[in-house]
Design an enzyme around this catalytic site. Structure first.
Site, PDB file in Angstrom:
ATOM      1  N   GLY A   7      64.711  50.957  55.181  1.00 54.56           N
ATOM      2  CA  GLY A   7      65.398  50.427  56.349  1.00 54.56           C
ATOM      3  C   GLY A   7      64.471  49.995  57.473  1.00 54.56           C
ATOM      4  N   ASN A   9      63.708  46.867  58.360  1.00 54.57           N
ATOM      5  CA  ASN A   9      64.390  45.821  59.118  1.00 54.57           C
ATOM      6  C   ASN A   9      65.554  46.402  59.920  1.00 54.57           C
ATOM      7  OD1 ASN A   9      63.432  43.021  59.057  1.00 54.57           O
ATOM      8  ND2 ASN A   9      63.484  43.273  56.832  1.00 54.57           N
ATOM      9  N   ARG A  59      82.019  47.059  40.408  1.00 53.36           N
ATOM     10  CA  ARG A  59      81.564  46.362  41.605  1.00 53.36           C
ATOM     11  C   ARG A  59      82.680  46.175  42.630  1.00 53.36           C
ATOM     12  NH1 ARG A  59      77.002  44.001  42.065  1.00 53.36           N
ATOM     13  NH2 ARG A  59      76.766  43.793  39.807  1.00 53.36           N
ATOM     14  N   MET A  84      70.090  46.276  48.233  1.00 55.46           N
ATOM     15  CA  MET A  84      69.677  45.851  46.893  1.00 55.46           C
ATOM     16  C   MET A  84      70.824  45.906  45.904  1.00 55.46           C
ATOM     17  SD  MET A  84      66.693  45.054  47.711  1.00 55.46           S
ATOM     18  CE  MET A  84      66.017  44.630  46.099  1.00 55.46           C
ATOM     19  N   ARG A  85      71.939  45.328  46.291  1.00 52.70           N
ATOM     20  CA  ARG A  85      73.079  45.258  45.396  1.00 52.70           C
ATOM     21  C   ARG A  85      73.789  43.932  45.634  1.00 52.70           C
ATOM     22  NH1 ARG A  85      76.118  47.799  41.862  1.00 52.70           N
ATOM     23  NH2 ARG A  85      78.398  47.737  41.957  1.00 52.70           N
ATOM     24  N   LEU A  87      76.650  41.489  46.100  1.00 52.98           N
ATOM     25  CA  LEU A  87      78.014  41.629  46.602  1.00 52.98           C
ATOM     26  C   LEU A  87      78.933  40.653  45.895  1.00 52.98           C
ATOM     27  CD1 LEU A  87      77.014  41.905  50.340  1.00 52.98           C
ATOM     28  CD2 LEU A  87      78.087  43.718  48.990  1.00 52.98           C
ATOM     29  N   ASN A 101      71.424  37.627  56.238  1.00 53.78           N
ATOM     30  CA  ASN A 101      70.421  38.300  55.419  1.00 53.78           C
ATOM     31  C   ASN A 101      69.055  37.750  55.800  1.00 53.78           C
ATOM     32  OD1 ASN A 101      69.399  39.991  53.348  1.00 53.78           O
ATOM     33  ND2 ASN A 101      69.275  38.233  51.959  1.00 53.78           N
ATOM     34  N   HIS A 103      65.300  36.907  54.162  1.00 56.48           N
ATOM     35  CA  HIS A 103      64.687  36.674  52.843  1.00 56.48           C
ATOM     36  C   HIS A 103      63.205  36.379  53.036  1.00 56.48           C
ATOM     37  CE1 HIS A 103      64.458  35.563  48.640  1.00 56.48           C
ATOM     38  NE2 HIS A 103      63.789  34.491  48.999  1.00 56.48           N
ATOM     39  N   SER A 130      62.950  33.858  56.184  1.00 55.55           N
ATOM     40  CA  SER A 130      64.109  33.099  56.660  1.00 55.55           C
ATOM     41  C   SER A 130      65.269  34.051  56.890  1.00 55.55           C
ATOM     42  CB  SER A 130      64.543  32.055  55.617  1.00 55.55           C
ATOM     43  OG  SER A 130      63.472  31.229  55.208  1.00 55.55           O
ATOM     44  N   ASP A 139      70.774  33.240  48.076  1.00 55.34           N
ATOM     45  CA  ASP A 139      69.823  32.773  49.088  1.00 55.34           C
ATOM     46  C   ASP A 139      69.983  31.295  49.416  1.00 55.34           C
ATOM     47  OD1 ASP A 139      68.713  35.342  49.120  1.00 55.34           O
ATOM     48  OD2 ASP A 139      67.303  34.858  47.517  1.00 55.34           O
ATOM     49  N   ALA A 167      56.646  39.698  60.301  1.00 53.44           N
ATOM     50  CA  ALA A 167      57.354  38.517  60.800  1.00 53.44           C
ATOM     51  C   ALA A 167      58.865  38.711  60.716  1.00 53.44           C
ATOM     52  CB  ALA A 167      56.925  37.284  60.015  1.00 53.44           C
ATOM     53  N   GLU A 168      59.341  39.343  59.644  1.00 51.71           N
ATOM     54  CA  GLU A 168      60.776  39.626  59.508  1.00 51.71           C
ATOM     55  C   GLU A 168      61.262  40.466  60.679  1.00 51.71           C
ATOM     56  OE1 GLU A 168      61.989  41.249  55.754  1.00 51.71           O
ATOM     57  OE2 GLU A 168      60.550  40.007  54.639  1.00 51.71           O
TER      58      GLU A 168
END
Length: 309
Positions: A7, A9, A59, A84-85, A87, A101, A103, A130, A139, A167-168
């Site tokens: 976590g 970000n 799911r 990491m799933r 949707l 999101n 990327h 991005s 993406d 950078a993110e």
């Protein structure tokens, strides 16, 4: 925010949310991994958390449980931060335009995994990250912001990834804050009205009474955008209506959204655009109706004839 691991970000978004000029607050950190380290950080920072392992669940059932928890928190947007799933379609559709999101590539380059290795293999001078809207296609949603990172001699996927992550952490909070603030930003609201108004036949834009004004070329005006006019603090569309009776009915129906614009009389209505929940399809309908109310009959007859075909 949805996370699956450390976590980092999420932490960047959390701490940025505490600055005075932040456009968002975090009401929930949720994860498909009950052991995610990011959950412990969120708890330490007194942010509500929710965790539900996806193991043993299909799911759609897992998505539904996550969705229920998110909506119960009062969240209006979702920020994916290392979730990491994949949707499901129904979940993504339910948050269309409200899920972001980050990327680790300069999209549309290198969607999916192994982005840093792909940039190095291609000999790129610049890598980066991005922030984009989430859609069903991997993406491929609208890119809202990017940050470039120089590729250095001797870089490995790991060393490049470490700098891109920095950078993110800089990019994501800024883009998220700007994006969620748009429904209250006067310049953005005026731009949305401008695009819809100028899509009407023979429409032109001028400035009248200090406001953006839209009319038919060499004809009457059919819309204004009022921005803090006479210090009223409102950003609103002013559109034509049938008369005082309709004006009174609209104001009685929703006095927060509709109002009688000063100096415009009983055949105009003010429609607030800055409440955060503007239905732009409805605004388009108001503009079309207002345009038709002032358009010459010859022009509306041509439009009606074209519609028949």
């Amino acid at each position: 925010m949805l996370i699956s691991g450390a976590g980092t970000n999420m932490a960047a978004l959390l701490y940025a949310s505490r600055f005075e000029d932040a456009g968002y607050e975090i009401v929930l950190v949720a994860s498909n991994n009950p052991d995610a380290a990011g959950l412990k950080l969120a708890e330490a920072e007194e942010v509500p958390t929710f965790a539900l392992s996806h193991k043993g669940m299909d799911r759609s059932a897992h998505d539904a449980a996550m969705d229920q928890a998110i909506r119960a928190s009062g969240a209006q947007y979702i920020a994916l931060a290392g979730y990491m799933r994949v949707l499901g379609t129904e979940f993504v559709a339910g948050w269309s335009g409200r899920m972001l999101n980050v990327h680790p590539s300069l999209l549309p380059k290198y969607p999916g995994l192994r982005t840093h290795g792909a940039a190095l293999d291609a000999g790129d001078a610049k890598a980066g990250c991005s922030v984009h809207l989430v859609t069903d296609d991997l993406d491929s949603g609208e890119v809202l912001g990017q940050a470039e990172v120089a590729v250095m001699p001797g870089d490995t996927p790991e060393t490049l990834a470490a700098r891109v992550l920095i950078a993110e952490h800089q990019l994501y909070p800024r883009v998220l804050s700007d994006y969620v603030s748009r429904p209250f930003d006067a310049d953005w609201l005026v731009a949305q009205v401008r695009a819809l108004a100028l899509a009407q036949p023979q429409a032109e834009e001028t400035t009248s009474h200090g406001m953006p004004c839209f009319g038919i070329v060499k004809g009457k005006k059919f819309a204004w955008v009022s921005v803090d006019h006479h210090g009223d603090g409102k950003t609103a569309l002013l559109a034509k209506i049938s008369g005082p009776d309709e004006q009174a009915q609209l104001i009685d129906l929703d006095p927060e959204r509709y109002y009688r614009p000063a100096y415009f009389g009983g055949d105009w209505i003010g429609i607030r655009l800055d409440l955060g929940d503007t239905d732009w399809n409805a605004i388009d309908g108001w503009l079309q109706r207002s345009w038709r109310a002032v358009a010459p009959k010859k022009l509306t007859a041509l439009m009606d004839a074209a519609d028949e075909f």
